[in-house]
Design an enzyme around this catalytic site. Sequence first.
Site, PDB file in Angstrom:
ATOM      1  CD  GLU A 113      -2.625  -1.332   2.595  1.00 54.69           C
ATOM      2  OE1 GLU A 113      -3.392  -2.563   2.623  1.00 54.69           O
ATOM      3  OE2 GLU A 113      -2.379  -0.692   3.266  1.00 54.69           O
ATOM      4  CB  CYS A 126      -5.624  -0.948   4.475  1.00 57.09           C
ATOM      5  SG  CYS A 126      -5.546  -2.260   5.600  1.00 57.09           S
ATOM      6  CG  HIS A 137      -8.434  -4.556   6.144  1.00 55.10           C
ATOM      7  ND1 HIS A 137      -8.962  -5.369   7.263  1.00 55.10           N
ATOM      8  CD2 HIS A 137      -7.706  -5.460   5.351  1.00 55.10           C
ATOM      9  CE1 HIS A 137      -8.538  -6.579   6.965  1.00 55.10           C
ATOM     10  NE2 HIS A 137      -7.953  -6.723   5.877  1.00 55.10           N
TER      11      HIS A 137
END
Length: 197
Positions: A16, A107, A133
């Site tokens: 990420e 996330c 997430h």
Amino acid sequence: MPSALILIADGTEEIEFVTPYDVLTRAGITVRSAGVNLKNEQFAVCSRNVKILPDAPSLDEKLRAEEFDALILPGGAPGAKAFCDSKTVLQLLRDFREKGKLVGCICAGTTALVKSVETEGGERNKRVKVTSHPSVKEGIVGKGWDYSEERVVVDGGVVTSRGPGTAMLFALTIVEQLCGKEKREEITGPMICAETL
């Protein structure tokens, strides 16, 4: 060309961080990275023990939103917690949004966006539709945020995404927001991206 600042902390999810850095650079965007409260003064130890050397080992408290067009926060639970615990990061999030600059969180990084609104001075920033997430969804919804299960959500100058598997789509969406659809298409082909992106 636009510019972007990507933050990194110990425990940041490698994919990420690296994917947006790489994709934005391919699009001609000037990208800089800065460490947040790193234990080692030179590099971050990421979630899978990969060591990454940021452009600046420490986030400069004097840094201003005017210096960049976008602020990007990767996930990884320990890294996201470091962002949430940093008054400098929370203030940067507020400043970028107040100045109409793009903010991208993927996330667990979305939790820092949420905290930036919940803390002192954050009430000036409105809640927008977000994703994250699944492991941090409950805490975000519990604070009154409109939540989506989409892989990437764009709302009010904020781009959010779900996790490592959506990092490419997240990065390409940021490119489109900063540089337009043509630039996104230009870099997608040579990378042999899946058509579903």
